[in-house]
Enzyme design. Structure first.
Site, mmCIF file in Angstrom:
data_model
loop_
_atom_site.group_PDB
_atom_site.id
_atom_site.type_symbol
_atom_site.label_atom_id
_atom_site.label_comp_id
_atom_site.label_asym_id
_atom_site.label_seq_id
_atom_site.Cartn_x
_atom_site.Cartn_y
_atom_site.Cartn_z
ATOM 1 N N ASP A 84 0.856 -1.187 0.000
ATOM 2 C CA ASP A 84 0.000 0.000 0.000
ATOM 3 C C ASP A 84 0.896 1.243 0.000
ATOM 4 O O ASP A 84 2.116 1.150 -0.128
ATOM 5 C CB ASP A 84 -0.956 0.007 1.201
ATOM 6 C CG ASP A 84 -0.226 -0.068 2.541
ATOM 7 O OD1 ASP A 84 1.027 0.050 2.562
ATOM 8 O OD2 ASP A 84 -0.890 -0.243 3.576
ATOM 9 N N GLU A 86 1.736 3.300 2.391
ATOM 10 C CA GLU A 86 2.690 3.328 3.502
ATOM 11 C C GLU A 86 3.858 2.385 3.230
ATOM 12 O O GLU A 86 5.019 2.719 3.476
ATOM 13 C CB GLU A 86 1.994 2.933 4.820
ATOM 14 C CG GLU A 86 0.948 3.923 5.300
ATOM 15 C CD GLU A 86 1.533 5.283 5.651
ATOM 16 O OE1 GLU A 86 2.635 5.338 6.219
ATOM 17 O OE2 GLU A 86 0.881 6.298 5.347
ATOM 18 N N TYR A 297 -3.846 -9.389 2.679
ATOM 19 C CA TYR A 297 -3.599 -8.069 3.272
ATOM 20 C C TYR A 297 -4.899 -7.405 3.695
ATOM 21 O O TYR A 297 -5.897 -7.424 2.968
ATOM 22 C CB TYR A 297 -2.853 -7.185 2.271
ATOM 23 C CG TYR A 297 -2.288 -5.945 2.899
ATOM 24 C CD1 TYR A 297 -1.468 -6.035 4.020
ATOM 25 C CD2 TYR A 297 -2.577 -4.684 2.386
ATOM 26 C CE1 TYR A 297 -0.944 -4.899 4.614
ATOM 27 C CE2 TYR A 297 -2.050 -3.541 2.971
ATOM 28 C CZ TYR A 297 -1.235 -3.665 4.083
ATOM 29 O OH TYR A 297 -0.718 -2.536 4.675
ATOM 30 N N ARG A 299 -5.560 -4.149 4.701
ATOM 31 C CA ARG A 299 -5.882 -2.740 4.452
ATOM 32 C C ARG A 299 -6.220 -2.596 2.974
ATOM 33 O O ARG A 299 -5.345 -2.403 2.145
ATOM 34 C CB ARG A 299 -4.714 -1.829 4.853
ATOM 35 C CG ARG A 299 -4.510 -1.777 6.361
ATOM 36 C CD ARG A 299 -3.443 -0.785 6.785
ATOM 37 N NE ARG A 299 -3.320 -0.759 8.237
ATOM 38 C CZ ARG A 299 -2.527 -1.542 8.945
ATOM 39 N NH1 ARG A 299 -1.766 -2.430 8.333
ATOM 40 N NH2 ARG A 299 -2.478 -1.466 10.263
ATOM 41 N N HIS A 345 -5.219 -4.806 -5.157
ATOM 42 C CA HIS A 345 -5.472 -5.576 -3.944
ATOM 43 C C HIS A 345 -6.637 -6.534 -4.159
ATOM 44 O O HIS A 345 -7.386 -6.428 -5.111
ATOM 45 C CB HIS A 345 -5.813 -4.641 -2.785
ATOM 46 C CG HIS A 345 -4.644 -3.842 -2.318
ATOM 47 N ND1 HIS A 345 -4.766 -2.869 -1.346
ATOM 48 C CD2 HIS A 345 -3.342 -3.856 -2.667
ATOM 49 C CE1 HIS A 345 -3.575 -2.326 -1.130
ATOM 50 N NE2 HIS A 345 -2.703 -2.914 -1.924
#
Length: 695
Positions: A84, A86, A297, A299, A345
């Site tokens: 992502d 971050e 994942y 998020r 994602h």
């Protein structure tokens, strides 16, 4: 000797990935971000196109030294932080620190930590995606500009320690707006009449539907007219409508829906949900199988599911439940997701559907097991056939009055065999079964219950409701929900009462000032637009410096006005009738993370505090002398205990009620059952419905 270094964020992730890659790879953890803006200053050169001044995060020196030394001993360095913004920023900072060649593909991403996914990812590393990095930088700088420009102003004009954040301020305003709605709400009277009818041995409920053209009962006189009209009437079935209705499964979890459902079904707070999900993602030691990432994942805004995972799920469903439970074609939920969803994602799912919750239960903590079971069941159900419901609507006449009964039964359970999504509002009439009824049947009246009601104000926000509201309004993104909710509580802008957010006086004051001088910061549409702009930066459609410049040009002018015109305000504490038992000074009401408490007015010389005791009015069932009062655990969870503690140590989690059990006379407690509030005896099997609270 190893010829490649792989850097991830956490030791747990490093352990799992290291097992899959073998001895040619050294896998180390950066322990999250390694560089950030300094805390002691703005750290952004506004005049130089918002150039950030990054510094090494305090305490990361030894970690970076180890990474630097390790990088010099290998031929290749791979950066495998989370997939992502971050994670991309962490990789970018590491590449800068380790002086990696920016033209070389060093970035490795995978949506799940499984042997196949990890090995496939290392076959096709890519360059660092600068658009993703710029989107993360833009958000970080945007939040820094708001926080570090407005916060000092609030310190000077109101109180030291205050802060203003872009997303957190909107969240507090939403909570305050709801509180104002509740205060201004004027309840309206209305009545219902429920007839308990019987056919043979089966009883069922029917509700007043109409008398002539009148469908609503607004006062007792109108109810009396209906009761008089049906006093001696026969109850005859006039019409029976039956139809088949399809009920479709919910999509796989995304971050917000996972937080909401974990709150409903597991009583998890958003931060806890994300923490436990992180553990499941990074890897759990499964004994002989070693460390395995159990979920993808967590998020994510996407509901997309990979074809491989879909096929695996379809095969599992067919073998476990039968071919009838498998839809003709795999379910596609992507058309329902927002344009901002990151389609790279997937939705949140188990890394292997064949790894059932019961298979791994012995290796998981209680919280890990419960959350994994929730994710596993939701995913499996999302790939199953729709349920088929036989619905029934029955109109029953009693003279000129018509009653209506609505019910349904499951003809084919489909996905409901595995999982049904939670509901904030309890059962609907269609969840109730009716006996076989036909037109012309006479049914026997057992009882008639007229009941007075008053319309209820909108409920206060729980964490789940607030996350849903923020998501629907386009405020924040998956990674921001949990920290935002934590921050607004830590700052004392809101408190939690009965698991719902209540604004504090401080929160209302700060938002009032923000509304006056920085209205765009609190404007939902403006904030949602900023999120879209950040998404455009991520997609390479917008320049991050331009986004910041467009915002700051008007923001700077408002700062100048606020500096001149904002008046200094002194917050006065509300004095209580209590006297401090340590120094004799009066105690004042303070607001903490979990609601109001008493504190000595002599602070900081006297730091004595006391909880505000809430008496339930129930005598302690253990010692028969004390009173049961509301208490809080260190983590803020409400429980109930005897006020004679420590002489009497009796405690219970469920709220006791004054009414004794009509069957055996024992203590009754409040419980929630499928969304409905019930009273339940602690000794026998007696249960009854209770008047629901605002949630």
């Amino acid at each position: 000797m190893a010829d490649s270094l792989v850097i991830v964020e956490s030791p747990a992730k490093a352990k799992t990935i290291g097992k899959y890659l073998g001895s040619k790879y050294i896998v180390k953890a950066s322990m999250g971000h390694i560089r950030d803006l300094p805390r002691s200053q703005m750290g952004v050169e506004i005049e130089r196109n918002f150039q950030p001044k990054y510094i090494t995060i305090r305490g990361k020196g030894q970690v970076l030294k180890e990474l630097k030394n390790a990088s010099k001993k290998v031929k290749k360095v791979y950066l495998a932080a989370d997939p992502d913004r971050e994670g991309e920023a962490i990789a970018w900072h590491l590449a800068h620190y380790l002086e990696l060649d920016s033209t070389e593909p060093c970035r490795v991403v995978f949506n799940e930590i499984t042997k196949q996914a990890v090995r496939d990812a290392f076959k096709s590393p890519r360059k660092i995606n600068q658009d993703l990095v710029n989107a993360q930088q833009a958000r970080r700088i945007l939040d820094r500009l708001v926080g570090y420009k407005i916060s000092p102003l609030l310190w000077k004009k109101v109180k030291k320690g205050l802060s203003a954040g872009r997303v957190q301020s909107v969240a507090v305003k939403i909570i305050i707006d709801r509180e104002n709605e509740i205060k201004e709400f004027k309840p309206e009277e209305y009545w219902t009449i429920t007839a308990v009818l019987k056919q043979g041995k089966e009883s069922f409920e029917a509700k007043f539907y109409r008398m002539g053209d009148k469908k609503e009962l607004s006062n007792e006189e109108e109810v009396r007219q209906v009761l008089d009209a049906i006093a001696k009437a026969e109850y005859i079935v006039r019409e029976v409508k039956e139809k088949e209705r399809m009920r479709h499964p919910s999509p796989p979890f995304i971050t917000s829906s996972l937080q909401q459902e974990a709150a409903r079904k597991l009583n998890f707070r958003a931060a806890k949900t994300m923490s436990v999900a992180q553990q499941l993602y990074e890897g759990i030691d499964l004994g002989k199988e070693g460390s395995v990432g159990l979920i993808t994942y967590m998020r994510t805004d996407s509901t997309r599911i990979s074809p491989v995972a879909q096929e695996e799920a379809r095969e599992y469903i067919a073998s476990k439940y039968g071919k009838d439970f498998v839809p003709e074609t795999p379910r596609d939920y992507t058309k329902k997701q927002s344009s901002a969803a990151q389609d790279a994602h997937e939705g949140i799912r188990p890394s292997s559907v064949n790894r059932t919750p019961d298979d791994v239960k012995s290796f998981l903590s209680r919280d890990q097991y419960r959350l994994y079971k929730l994710i596993w069941e939701r995913f499996v159900a999302s790939q199953m056939a729709s349920a088929v419901m036989d619905t029934m609507t029955v109109d029953i006449s009693a003279g000129d009055v018509m009653f209506r009964a609505v019910g349904s039964k499951v003809k084919f359970p489909g996905f409901m065999k595995v999982y049904v999504e939670g509901n904030d509002d309890g059962l609907t009439e269609e969840d109730r079964l009716l006996p076989a009824l036909a037109k012309g049947d006479k049914v026997e009246r057992e009882s008639i219950e007229p009941k007075q009601h008053f319309t209820q104000p909108p409920p206060r926000y729980t964490e789940a409701r607030l996350v849903r509201a923020l998501e629907e309004m386009g405020i924040g993104r998956p990674s921001t929900y949990a920290p935002t909710l934590e921050t607004i509580q830590k700052r004392g802008y809101v408190a939690i009462e009965d698991k719902k957010f209540v604004p504090t006086e401080l929160g209302e004051l700060v938002i009032q000032l923000m509304s006056e001088f920085f209205p765009e910061i609190l404007d939902v549409e403006f904030t949602a637009h900023m999120e879209e702009e950040l998404d455009y930066v991520e997609e390479g459609k917008e320049d991050w410096v331009k986004v910041l410049d467009d915002f700051y040009s008007s923001f700077e002018k408002r700062l100048e006005v606020a500096e001149e015109e904002m008046k200094e305000i002194e917050i006065q504490d509300e004095v209580s009738d209590e006297v401090c038992d340590k120094c004799g000074l009066p105690m004042v009401y303070k607001m903490g993370r979990f609601g109001k408490f008493l504190a000595c007015s002599g602070f900081p010389d006297c730091r004595n505090t006391k909880p505000i005791v809430k008496d339930t009015g129930v005598t302690c069932p253990h010692c028969k002398e004390g009173r049961m009062i509301e208490r809080r655990s260190k983590k803020g969870r409400v429980f109930y205990g005897c006020d004679r503690y420590p002489e009497c140590e009796f405690v219970m989690w469920d709220k006791p009620v004054k009414k004794p059990c009509p069957k055996c006379g024992s203590l009754m407690i409040e419980k929630k059952s499928k969304g409905d509030l019930i009273l339940q005896c602690t000794e026998c099997d007696y249960r009854e419905e209770a008047e629901a609270s605002e949630d």
